[in-house]
Design a protein around this motif. Structure first.
Motif, PDB file in Angstrom:
ATOM      1  N   SER A 136       0.961   3.635  -3.386  1.00 24.64           N
ATOM      2  CA  SER A 136       0.396   4.960  -3.140  1.00 24.64           C
ATOM      3  C   SER A 136       1.435   6.046  -3.359  1.00 24.64           C
ATOM      4  N   VAL A 178      -1.258   2.994   2.339  1.00 24.76           N
ATOM      5  CA  VAL A 178      -1.692   4.014   1.390  1.00 24.76           C
ATOM      6  C   VAL A 178      -1.632   5.401   2.030  1.00 24.76           C
ATOM      7  N   SER A 197       1.059   9.077  -5.903  1.00 30.22           N
ATOM      8  CA  SER A 197       0.963  10.425  -5.349  1.00 30.22           C
ATOM      9  C   SER A 197       2.068  11.336  -5.848  1.00 30.22           C
ATOM     10  N   MET A 255       0.868   8.294   0.398  1.00 27.59           N
ATOM     11  CA  MET A 255       0.272   9.414  -0.324  1.00 27.59           C
ATOM     12  C   MET A 255       0.857  10.754   0.110  1.00 27.59           C
ATOM     13  N   GLY A 280       0.820  -1.212   0.000  1.00 23.17           N
ATOM     14  CA  GLY A 280       0.000   0.000   0.000  1.00 23.17           C
ATOM     15  C   GLY A 280       0.848   1.255   0.000  1.00 23.17           C
TER      16      GLY A 280
END
Length: 469
Positions: free
Chosen positions: A323, A379, A327, A383, A319
């Motif tokens: 991510s 995530v 991002s 991000m 994750g």
């Protein structure tokens, strides 16, 4: 000019440029150094049961991680000084050589005491390599590539979380724990071969700051205090050790603010977003420390084999990595600011889902929920991380502080990681059973910690949002 950015679109280069012929070597070295550090940290956790069964030293079990972490924190604070004195090329070659020696000592150690010596050597080099991964971005790559390079380097923590437990479990499964450290020697040598071709001998980093001795001692003592806080079974001693660690960090901030040789850039102590950027980075790193106990609870609650439990911890890493890559490609400033601001809430949601799904004799469906919860947590970290790293390097008031601001990213990461690991140990050991109740308490505690991080994340981009037309 101070501030993170002044335009509606964040200036950024593409992945093709970063990984193209001109910068591929540098990218491989920067990412490889951090990957070595992160993989070694999580690899050893999976190897420890087999190691103790072979050479003994049960009473020193916790110290295998503690001495590595503490020496890493101390070494990380020397990054700026080392880089200014000997340049990127020799800094990396020295760090990789020492790391290889430490890994070889671990591979050959006949007793736990000598294994600890190897871990100290590893940590002293690992902290330097991890810090150089950020500091050299600032000094050898154009600013347009900082966000992508930060994503690549910090993604190596996800890779370490992915490879470490899995590889450690496989080596342990076949009774070959010594060979795991031997592989690290080979990897360090492979990266060292690239260094002379990938990095310059010198950079435009003129200030030769003396090594911040007092800051080193205070940070090392704080990390040591918190790292061992989860070991005692006496609650009073545990609370006392955490309190001592917190006090030492406070003293460190006071000393570092006034010191001519400091760890943090002076801008971090002035009005502005830099202190909030560092705090957000620290809170995100602390939240990932739940992963240290994922294999443990995977075996206890779901009765998974060591290898399968090791792979369970990979969910957070996947994750995080996916991510982060996605991002880092976002360039609109307003969107980036919002992404960073909500990241702690995403982490808190993942940890809350993990907390409510902890049950004894977990079924396959429950394990699937764990995987989803850990991936969501990753995530949330990924991000925000590349943007925060780039902001930290670009938000100093004085251009000469750029190297220190970049190196401080890793120091903040390590010290908060130490606190996060200590907090996880404290919560898990509070019940002294290691059951579903302990698992729920740990995930719930870190969910609250992540949610509190919303205060810092919303302020970290405040100057950016005000500067955007």
């Amino acid at each position: 000019m101070s501030g993170v950015t002044v335009t509606a679109t964040t200036a950024t280069g593409g992945w093709r440029e970063l990984l193209g012929p001109k910068y591929l070597g540098a990218s491989a070295v920067l990412a490889g150094g951090v990957a070595l550090y992160a993989t070694n940290e999580f690899l050893t956790i999976s190897l420890l049961p087999s190691t103790v069964a072979d050479i003994g030293g049960q009473r020193l079990y916790a110290w295998v991680t503690t001495v590595y972490l503490v020496t890493s924190v101390v070494a990380a604070t020397t990054v700026s000084s080392v880089l200014a004195r000997i340049g990127p090329r020799w800094a990396y070659l020295s760090g990789l050589a020492v790391f290889a020696v430490g890994s070889l000592l671990c591979a050959l150690a006949p007793t736990m005491e000598l294994l600890l010596v190897g871990r100290v050597v590893q940590g002293s080099a690992g902290g330097l390599l991890a810090g150089l991964g950020y500091a050299v971005i600032n000094s050898t790559l154009p600013q347009s590539l900082w966000t992508k390079a930060s994503a690549l380097v910090s993604a190596m923590w996800g890779v370490g979380t992915l490879l470490g437990p899995a590889a450690g479990g496989l080596f342990a499964q076949y009774g070959s724990w010594r060979w795991a450290f031997g592989v690290l020697v080979v990897l360090a040598a492979a990266i060292a071969v690239l260094v002379p071709f990938a990095l310059p001998g010198r950079t435009d980093v003129p200030p030769r700051d003396p090594i911040p001795v007092w800051s080193l001692l205070l940070l090392g003592a704080a990390a040591l205090s918190v790292s061992v806080a989860g070991v005692p079974r006496n609650v009073v001693w545990t609370i006392a050790l955490v309190a001592v660690g917190a006090v030492l960090v406070g003293v460190f901030l006071m000393v570092d603010r006034r010191a001519s040789a400091a760890v943090l850039p002076a801008t971090a102590f002035r009005p502005g977003p830099l202190k909030w950027i560092y705090l957000t980075l620290g809170m995100l790193m602390a939240a990932t420390m739940v992963d240290l106990y994922v294999p443990f609870f995977g075996q206890r609650l779901a009765h998974l084999t060591p290898v399968a439990a090791g792979f369970l911890g990979v969910a957070l890493a996947i994750g995080w990595t996916m991510s982060e890559i996605a991002s880092a490609s976002v360039t609109r400033t307003k969107v980036v600011v919002r992404i960073v601001a909500v990241a702690p809430l995403v982490i808190a949601a993942g940890l809350t889902l993990a907390a409510v799904s902890q049950f004894e004799d977990a079924s396959g469906r429950v394990i699937a929920i764990w995987v989803a919860a850990l991936a969501l947590t990753g995530v949330g970290v990924g991000m925000a991380w590349p943007h925060l790293s780039a902001w930290a390097m670009g938000s100093v008031d004085d251009a000469s502080e750029g190297g220190r601001a970049a190196a401080a990213i890793n120091t903040v990461q390590l010290i908060f990681g130490a606190f996060g690991a200590g907090l996880a140990g404290i919560v898990v050991n509070a019940t002294d059973r290691g059951d579903a109740t302990a698992a729920r308490a740990m995930f719930a505690t870190f969910a609250v910690l992540a949610a509190v991080g919303l205060v810092a994340s919303t302020r970290s981009g405040s100057r950016t949002s005000r500067s955007t037309p």
